[in-house]
Design an enzyme around this catalytic site. Structure first.
Site, PDB file in Angstrom:
ATOM      1  N   GLU A 139      28.663  41.728  37.570  1.00 17.81           N
ATOM      2  CA  GLU A 139      29.799  42.611  37.852  1.00 17.81           C
ATOM      3  C   GLU A 139      31.041  41.807  38.230  1.00 17.81           C
ATOM      4  O   GLU A 139      32.163  42.129  37.823  1.00 17.81           O
ATOM      5  CB  GLU A 139      29.447  43.578  38.987  1.00 17.81           C
ATOM      6  CG  GLU A 139      28.424  44.627  38.562  1.00 17.81           C
ATOM      7  CD  GLU A 139      27.883  45.447  39.739  1.00 17.81           C
ATOM      8  OE1 GLU A 139      28.505  45.463  40.811  1.00 17.81           O
ATOM      9  OE2 GLU A 139      26.814  46.060  39.569  1.00 17.81           O
ATOM     10  N   THR A 162      25.570  51.794  18.216  1.00 16.28           N
ATOM     11  CA  THR A 162      26.999  52.020  17.987  1.00 16.28           C
ATOM     12  C   THR A 162      27.334  53.212  18.873  1.00 16.28           C
ATOM     13  O   THR A 162      26.487  54.097  19.071  1.00 16.28           O
ATOM     14  CB  THR A 162      27.331  52.348  16.514  1.00 16.28           C
ATOM     15  OG1 THR A 162      26.681  53.571  16.164  1.00 16.28           O
ATOM     16  CG2 THR A 162      26.877  51.261  15.556  1.00 16.28           C
ATOM     17  N   HIS A 163      28.517  53.225  19.437  1.00 10.35           N
ATOM     18  CA  HIS A 163      28.917  54.275  20.400  1.00 10.35           C
ATOM     19  C   HIS A 163      27.944  54.352  21.586  1.00 10.35           C
ATOM     20  O   HIS A 163      27.798  55.406  22.189  1.00 10.35           O
ATOM     21  CB  HIS A 163      29.008  55.652  19.734  1.00 10.35           C
ATOM     22  CG  HIS A 163      29.738  55.647  18.424  1.00 10.35           C
ATOM     23  ND1 HIS A 163      31.095  55.838  18.309  1.00 10.35           N
ATOM     24  CD2 HIS A 163      29.284  55.432  17.150  1.00 10.35           C
ATOM     25  CE1 HIS A 163      31.454  55.751  17.034  1.00 10.35           C
ATOM     26  NE2 HIS A 163      30.376  55.509  16.303  1.00 10.35           N
ATOM     27  N   SER A 218      56.009  22.470  46.522  1.00  3.94           N
ATOM     28  CA  SER A 218      54.840  22.793  45.693  1.00  3.94           C
ATOM     29  C   SER A 218      53.618  21.962  46.064  1.00  3.94           C
ATOM     30  O   SER A 218      52.562  22.090  45.455  1.00  3.94           O
ATOM     31  CB  SER A 218      55.184  22.596  44.210  1.00  3.94           C
ATOM     32  OG  SER A 218      55.705  21.306  43.995  1.00  3.94           O
ATOM     33  N   LYS A 226      51.723  26.667  37.873  1.00  5.58           N
ATOM     34  CA  LYS A 226      50.560  25.956  38.407  1.00  5.58           C
ATOM     35  C   LYS A 226      49.519  26.806  39.106  1.00  5.58           C
ATOM     36  O   LYS A 226      48.358  26.835  38.703  1.00  5.58           O
ATOM     37  CB  LYS A 226      51.027  24.826  39.323  1.00  5.58           C
ATOM     38  CG  LYS A 226      51.682  23.743  38.517  1.00  5.58           C
ATOM     39  CD  LYS A 226      52.179  22.603  39.313  1.00  5.58           C
ATOM     40  CE  LYS A 226      53.126  21.823  38.420  1.00  5.58           C
ATOM     41  NZ  LYS A 226      54.314  22.614  38.002  1.00  5.58           N
ATOM     42  N   GLN A 264      57.729  25.883  37.867  1.00  7.70           N
ATOM     43  CA  GLN A 264      56.770  25.473  38.899  1.00  7.70           C
ATOM     44  C   GLN A 264      55.704  26.555  39.089  1.00  7.70           C
ATOM     45  O   GLN A 264      54.602  26.276  39.551  1.00  7.70           O
ATOM     46  CB  GLN A 264      57.530  25.227  40.205  1.00  7.70           C
ATOM     47  CG  GLN A 264      56.669  24.819  41.368  1.00  7.70           C
ATOM     48  CD  GLN A 264      57.525  24.296  42.522  1.00  7.70           C
ATOM     49  OE1 GLN A 264      58.092  23.209  42.432  1.00  7.70           O
ATOM     50  NE2 GLN A 264      57.636  25.080  43.586  1.00  7.70           N
ATOM     51  N   ASN A 314      20.993  44.436  43.058  1.00  6.12           N
ATOM     52  CA  ASN A 314      22.200  44.700  42.267  1.00  6.12           C
ATOM     53  C   ASN A 314      22.637  43.504  41.419  1.00  6.12           C
ATOM     54  O   ASN A 314      22.504  42.361  41.842  1.00  6.12           O
ATOM     55  CB  ASN A 314      23.350  45.087  43.202  1.00  6.12           C
ATOM     56  CG  ASN A 314      23.060  46.370  43.961  1.00  6.12           C
ATOM     57  OD1 ASN A 314      22.421  47.279  43.436  1.00  6.12           O
ATOM     58  ND2 ASN A 314      23.521  46.437  45.198  1.00  6.12           N
ATOM     59  N   LYS A 360      17.354  48.322  46.673  1.00  4.69           N
ATOM     60  CA  LYS A 360      18.353  47.868  45.710  1.00  4.69           C
ATOM     61  C   LYS A 360      18.299  46.390  45.380  1.00  4.69           C
ATOM     62  O   LYS A 360      18.059  45.548  46.241  1.00  4.69           O
ATOM     63  CB  LYS A 360      19.755  48.181  46.251  1.00  4.69           C
ATOM     64  CG  LYS A 360      20.045  49.654  46.274  1.00  4.69           C
ATOM     65  CD  LYS A 360      20.464  50.143  44.913  1.00  4.69           C
ATOM     66  CE  LYS A 360      21.917  50.500  45.009  1.00  4.69           C
ATOM     67  NZ  LYS A 360      22.577  50.690  43.802  1.00  4.69           N
ATOM     68  N   SER A 367      21.316  45.574  49.112  1.00  3.49           N
ATOM     69  CA  SER A 367      22.219  46.518  49.763  1.00  3.49           C
ATOM     70  C   SER A 367      21.956  46.502  51.264  1.00  3.49           C
ATOM     71  O   SER A 367      20.820  46.304  51.692  1.00  3.49           O
ATOM     72  CB  SER A 367      21.972  47.918  49.193  1.00  3.49           C
ATOM     73  OG  SER A 367      22.392  48.908  50.113  1.00  3.49           O
TER      74      SER A 367
HETATM   75  N1  ARG Z   1      57.405  20.743  41.544  1.00  2.00           N
HETATM   76  C1  ARG Z   1      58.115  20.762  40.329  1.00  2.00           C
HETATM   77  C2  ARG Z   1      57.345  21.581  39.292  1.00  2.00           C
HETATM   78  O1  ARG Z   1      56.213  21.810  39.510  1.00  2.00           O
HETATM   79  C3  ARG Z   1      58.308  19.383  39.824  1.00  2.00           C
HETATM   80  C4  ARG Z   1      59.543  19.180  38.995  1.00  2.00           C
HETATM   81  C5  ARG Z   1      60.728  19.267  39.842  1.00  2.00           C
HETATM   82  N2  ARG Z   1      61.904  18.963  39.150  1.00  2.00           N
HETATM   83  C6  ARG Z   1      63.078  19.324  39.628  1.00  2.00           C
HETATM   84  N3  ARG Z   1      64.089  18.999  38.944  1.00  2.00           N
HETATM   85  N4  ARG Z   1      63.203  20.028  40.706  1.00  2.00           N
HETATM   86  O2  ARG Z   1      57.862  22.030  38.324  1.00  2.00           O
END
Ligand code: ARG
Length: 462
Positions: free
Chosen positions: A290, A155-156, A23, A325, A322, A285, A283, A277
């Protein structure tokens, strides 16, 4: 780089499996939080007599050196490590030797990552709050300057009743104010320290969890070690709140795109927030608006993804988590950029007040007021509604508006009309008389604006 857990293994990890599992590519952004958590942990371990003062000093110095080296570019985060926790520990051992091997005493990566992510999110919540506050400031400035800038209310997406720009922006003020309140609420609920939960069942070392929590300015330690390592509710709440912010931004963007269109021409987005554009030279834009509208989808996506990831996970930690993240980081970055750009765009947008007022004049936005006028002359509201309905039809057929009819014409529809009808259906009167709390009438609007001003003067999280 060495793994933290080689002892029990005889065979090598498959290369692709190793990379799939790693990770560090994304959790390296938790570097500072990881160091901060380790400093608190080691400080507590020494205070409890689990580490000696010398060991503590050596580790703290080592951690500070690593932080400085990475921050000033003297050292790179080694991405061959499994995760940021492994990197910091390996770098520490390399730097200070034996004492470094004691840092992880009474700790698991499970409570470590739970802490790092909380520390990171806690900062993000504060940042979101600050960005919302800046946006509210811009909205309020526009409100103060446009208490008597008339425009049609819809409205609408059909013209309904006249209102003012201040009143329209005031609606968004309320939305983003509630978004700020959600930040405060989430912050309070999440502000408990999971460190000391260990892998799932605490530890036999005499940790002082209250002390560790206080070192990192948490309100206190969490109370169940299994929950501590497997709770991601706070992230889900935050992603839900971020989704709501995006929903609000997206609605506002949609309106700005409409107002900026050739048909409406209520506003002109500044060149700084428009693009051209490649083929059509004329143009200009509203791409930023958007894109903010478009990016709403990926923030909702993060919320849905995390809810789905979490729904089947038995207690306590599982590697599925994990996955919290990348998508959360992406959502946080997206909302930060959207809020920043949107605030910039809003603060530089020009209003074409005469176009807005002209648009409020036609389209019969004063029809309700014309009916109320007849009520004032003793006609029951339902009958007045019918009379004005016929009057509108008459105007539509003749291609005119109520205020442009002669008194004789008006009186062919109802003999209750008198000279004062013209004043009663003027834009100014229609708006000025709307004095219920929360309505666009300038008098009541100014009171609301004064309250908003007071609210914004207070410190964070109010
Ligand atoms: N990279 C892991 C996570 O983001 C850290 C925790 C890992 N723990 C484990 N027992 N493998 O969740």
């Amino acid at each position: 780089m060495a793994q933290l857990w080689g002892g029990r293994f005889t065979g090598e990890t498959d290369r692709m499996a190793y990379e799939f599992n790693a990770s560090i590519g994304f959790d390296k952004r938790l570097f500072h939080q990881d160091i901060q958590g380790s400093i608190a942990h080691v400080t507590m371990l020494a205070r409890q007599g689990i580490l000696t003062e010398e060991e503590k000093d050596s580790i703290l110095r080592g951690l500070a050196d690593i932080r400085e080296a990475v921050d000033n570019g003297g050292m790179e985060i080694d991405e061959s490590c499994e995760d940021i926790h492994s990197f910091v520990e390996a770098a520490l051992i390399q730097r200070i030797g034996e004492a470094g091997k004691k840092m992880h005493t009474g700790r698991s990566r499970n409570d470590q990552v739970a802490l790092d992510m909380r520390l990171y999110t806690r900062e993000q919540v504060k940042e979101t709050d600050a960005l919302l506050k800046e946006l509210l400031q811009v909205i309020l400035t526009v409100m103060e300057e446009n208490v008597e800038t008339y425009m049609p209310g819809f409205t609408h997406l059909q013209k309904a009743q006249p209102t003012t720009l201040a009143h329209h922006y005031g609606a968004y003020f309320e939305m983003f104010k509630r978004d700020r309140q959600r930040m405060e609420d989430i912050y309070r609920r999440m502000n408990y320290c999971p460190l000391g939960a260990g892998a799932l069942a605490g530890t036999t070392y005499p940790l002082d969890r209250e002390y560790t929590a206080s070192l990192m300015e948490f309100a206190g330690p969490t109370l169940n070690s299994m929950d501590s390592v497997s709770d991601r509710d706070y992230l889900i709440e935050y992603l839900a709140a971020l989704s709501t912010i995006m929903m609000h931004l997206s609605r506002f963007c949609e309106e700005i795109i409409i107002w900026n269109s050739n048909e409406y021409q209520f506003v002109e987005i500044d060149d700084a927030y428009s693009t051209g554009s490649s083929i059509m030279p004329q143009k200009k834009n509203p791409d930023i608006a958007e894109l903010v509208r478009g990016k709403t989808g990926r923030v909702y996506g993060a919320l849905t993804a995390l809810l789905t990831t979490m729904k089947g996970i038995p207690l306590a930690y599982n590697k599925d988590m994990q996955e919290d993240k990348e998508l959360s980081f992406d959502a946080m970055d997206t909302v930060r950029d959207c809020l920043t750009l949107f605030t910039g765009m809003l603060g530089t947008m020009k209003f074409r007040k005469e176009r807005m007022a002209a648009s409020a004049m036609n389209g019969f936005t004063n029809a309700t007021d014309a009916a109320d006028y007849l009520v004032g002359k003793g006609v029951p509201f339902r009958d007045a509604h019918g009379i004005i309905g016929r009057l509108v039809l008459y105007c539509v057929e003749k291609g005119t508006s109520i205020d442009r009819l002669s008194l004789e014409e008006l009186q062919t529809i109802s003999d209750k009309f008198e000279e004062d009808i013209y004043d009663a259906v003027s834009l100014k009167t229609c708006v000025e008389k709307r004095l219920t709390l929360g309505a666009p009438g300038p008098e009541v609007m100014r009171k609301v604006i004064a309250e908003h001003k007071k609210y914004l003067m207070d410190a964070e999280f109010k």
